[in-house]
Design an enzyme around this catalytic site. Structure first.
Site, short mmCIF file in Angstrom:
data_model
loop_
_atom_site.label_atom_id
_atom_site.label_comp_id
_atom_site.label_asym_id
_atom_site.label_seq_id
_atom_site.Cartn_x
_atom_site.Cartn_y
_atom_site.Cartn_z
N GLU A 27 -0.52 -1.11 3.54
CA GLU A 27 -1.71 -2.23 3.03
C GLU A 27 -1.57 -3.69 4.92
O GLU A 27 -0.72 -3.83 5.43
CB GLU A 27 -0.72 -3.20 1.82
CG GLU A 27 -1.07 -2.57 0.79
CD GLU A 27 -2.47 -2.47 0.50
OE1 GLU A 27 -3.34 -3.86 1.55
OE2 GLU A 27 -3.21 -2.20 -0.54
N SER A 83 13.89 -17.16 2.37
CA SER A 83 13.83 -15.72 2.04
C SER A 83 14.70 -15.03 3.67
O SER A 83 15.22 -14.18 4.26
CB SER A 83 13.01 -14.86 1.55
OG SER A 83 13.11 -15.18 1.02
N ASP A 100 18.15 -12.85 -3.19
CA ASP A 100 18.17 -13.27 -1.69
C ASP A 100 18.77 -14.41 -2.33
O ASP A 100 19.28 -15.67 -1.81
CB ASP A 100 17.18 -13.08 -1.03
CG ASP A 100 16.08 -13.41 -1.26
OD1 ASP A 100 15.38 -13.20 -2.37
OD2 ASP A 100 14.99 -13.67 -0.31
N THR A 110 12.43 -11.06 4.45
CA THR A 110 14.48 -10.13 4.32
C THR A 110 13.90 -8.81 4.81
O THR A 110 14.74 -8.23 5.19
CB THR A 110 14.07 -9.60 2.45
OG1 THR A 110 13.55 -11.31 1.92
CG2 THR A 110 14.73 -9.26 2.04
ZN LIG Z 1 9.96 -17.29 -1.82
#
Ligand SMILES: [Zn+2]
Lengths: 500, 139
Positions: A281, A115, A368, A178
């Site tokens: 989080e 990614s 992706d 990402t």
């Molecule tokens: Zn992955």
């Protein structure tokens, strides 16, 4: 949707009768079939299409991590079946977008991508090196010194220079590959909260970008990389920064707004005047299946807040939205969470489409990379996509209730993975790998915690190099067609915002 | 139809007898969505329960402690820079020295249910729910 299709059909049928009498001298007995008339309506729709050559004020890039053509197929059927349909006929929100291309996702040095360089390709216009972000082809993975002189210019830097606001939304850690591709440049995607001397960790790069004004909104998980080691964070977790820096406090001292749960997110001022950092989080946000509204917002909720905030900027905005955990669920071999996060993604796209104007906003929806997911046959219509493959029924339409079986006499599921934790070969007491397929029932397979059967034993299921799709609407969306290289996506965005 | 009945029969024969006698609790049934203890957990506190799940790769060899997870603990080398524990886990303190079972083999673990945070002295692992004096077998 279906209602619309029927109305359009009537109009199309009339037009067609005039347009093609010569060609249709022969009577076509199937001409009143819904399949026939729906397809004729599609012809009219295609002929009525006009390219949108406006300048794009806004660009929204939606990335569903790990959602290749196969995974997306599973989500389509799952959402359709959840709505009471057979599933195959269903259309996800973005699947009705007018323009589409297939995307080749490989990295400079990897047939199977990850990614980091894929997100980077979309944000810089060039392919990149496996496990690195926004460095050129001379970068060496994990080699800090190789960052020197090899950093690329990002789309966020270009458009913020041109006056646009920039936002990032992700259900993964905001420092994960990402989202990091919007703002970070690094020789190792794992340098999220610490980096070797001479290099800057990704969390620090985000705060630097916000201070520099190249990022105006960041929402996701990952608070731990913004807080000192062992210090408590407001989301209830603990910091993990060995350098002891409190980047959340630094952000607040710089005048930015901070949110850490649903309640504090609802109190954010979205008038566009003050940058926003929201970390819901310590690590990734919850899977949609495990999430509760009181605790943290959905991907659609975050997308809505982001659009509301960024759209106050009169020069427009660039927003990247990632559904980061479709990928994680597939790594776990757990298709149920893959598709439930996939549905949440489709809902976020639908909401963004509703909140924006096709006249000035280019919306791009893609992935992706794909995963090592595969599908069995020959299942009848409506076979539950996370469940068993049932025989085709004589006399149509829905499947028979007889599960198909392998030569081993056992039923099998519609979907499976080529490798991963669901492997039917398991480690024996002597260390050898051996196994037979466990018996699988409908109840077992459709359980949210079920792992689809896999072949090669691995602790984590892998990505695959297979194509992903890109769907688009809005200004210059028609530049998407055919089979493209992933880095081309940047060029469409760039052309759309620069068009005269 | 015949075949399915036959398979169902096979499955029940295959389940280990001692454990099968008791009702099997799923790990997720011990927690509510907000990760507070479920009614089921609070009513069964102190009782012998049987829980299904998977053995996470043990933190320490020669131990009497392992973590039971809902799904196999898959670890993605690209996604995670460090090990991530899921939220819904159960600490299992075993009667006998641990015999490691692969992370993706279904288990049934039986022991006395304890609730409340306790730190494991050997590993530093903090658990909120445990079964103690436990036995386990392939499920
Ligand atoms: Zn992955």
């Amino acid at each position: 949707m279906h209602q619309f299709a029927r109305t359009a059909t009537a109009v199309a049928a009339a037009t067609l009768a005039l347009a093609s009498t010569a060609a249709l001298a022969q009577d076509i007995v199937q001409k009143d079939s819904a399949w026939y008339t729906d397809a004729q309506a599609r012809i009219q729709e295609m002929m009525a299409r006009q390219p949108n050559t406006n300048k794009a004020k806004n660009v929204i890039l939606f990335i569903a991590d790990g959602n290749g053509v196969g995974t997306n197929y599973a989500t389509r059927l799952f959402e359709g079946q959840k709505m009471g349909k057979l599933g195959e006929e269903h259309v996800l929100s973005y699947e009705s977008f007018p323009n589409l291309a297939l995307v080749k996702t490989y990295n400079i040095n990897a047939q199977t991508p990850d990614s980091a360089p894929t997100g980077g390709a979309m944000n810089t216009g060039v392919k990149q090196v496996f496990n690195t972000i926004n460095l050129n082809e001379n970068a060496i993975h994990e080699d800090c010194a190789s960052e020197n002189g090899n950093k690329l210019t990002t789309f966020s830097e270009m458009v913020s220079e041109a006056g646009k606001a920039v936002g990032i939304v992700s259900t993964a850690r905001i420092t994960h590959a990402t989202p990091a591709a919007v703002y970070a440049k690094t020789a190792n995607r794992n340098w999220e909260g610490e980096a070797p001397d001479g290099c800057v960790d990704i969390a620090t790069q985000l705060i630097d970008a916000m201070k520099a004004g190249t990022v105006d909104l960041a929402m996701g998980g990952g608070a731990r990389y913004f807080a000192p080691e062992d210090a408590g964070t407001m989301d209830g977790g603990k910091g993990s920064r060995p350098d002891g820096r409190d980047l959340i406090k630094e952000a607040q001292d710089a005048g930015f707004q901070y949110a850490y749960d649903t309640g504090s997110a609802e109190r954010l001022n979205l008038d566009g005047t003050t940058p926003i950092l929201a970390l819901f989080e310590g690590s990734h946000m919850k899977y949609e299946h495990d999430r509760s509204d009181e605790d943290e917002p959905s991907l659609a909720d975050m997308t809505k807040m982001a659009i509301e905030q960024l759209s106050k900027n009169e020069d427009g905005y660039y927003l990247e939205v990632e559904a980061g955990r479709i990928d994680h669920a597939s790594h776990d071999g757990n298709l149920y969470r893959t598709v439930t996060d996939g549905v949440a993604f489709a809902e976020a796209v639908a909401l963004a489409d509703e909140l924006t104007d096709d006249g000035d906003t280019l919306i791009i929806v893609t992935a992706d990379h794909e995963h090592a997911i595969a599908f069995n046959g020959y299942c009848g219509r409506g076979s539950p996509i996370t469940g068993l493959c049932y025989d085709v029924a004589k006399g149509q339409v829905k499947h028979s209730d007889e599960p198909l079986t392998g030569s081993d006499g056992k039923p099998y599921t519609v979907a499976g993975f080529l490798n991963g934790a669901g492997a039917v070969l398991t480690e024996q007491a002597d260390g050898a790998y051996f196994g037979t397929r466990p018996v699988v029932t409908e109840e077992g397979a459709t359980d949210p915690d079920y792992l689809q059967q896999a072949l090669i034993p691995m602790s984590s299921e892998t990505h695959s190099g297979e194509d992903v799709a890109v769907y688009a609407k809005g200004p210059w969306a028609h530049l998407f067609d055919g089979t493209i290289e992933q880095n081309y996506i940047f060029h469409v965005m760039n052309y759309a915002v620069s068009a005269e | 139809m015949d075949r399915r009945l036959f398979l169902a029969g096979l499955a029940s024969i295959a389940v280990p007898s001692a454990v099968a006698a008791a009702e099997v609790v799923r790990l997720r049934d011990l927690y509510n969505k907000d990760l507070s203890f479920s009614d089921l957990a609070t009513t069964m506190e102190g009782e012998l329960i049987t829980v299904s799940g998977f053995m996470a790769p043990p933190l320490k060899a020669e131990s009497r402690f392992f973590v039971l997870t809902t799904r196999p603990m898959a670890v993605c080398p690209f996604c995670e820079s460090e090990a991530e524990w899921p939220n819904d886990i159960l600490a299992v303190y075993t009667k006998r020295l641990l015999k490691v079972v692969p992370f993706n083999v279904p288990l049934l673990a039986r022991g006395k249910l304890e609730l409340g945070a306790v730190k494991d002295e050997e590993t530093g692992f903090v658990s909120r729910v445990r079964i103690v004096d436990a036995t386990y077998e392939r499920g």
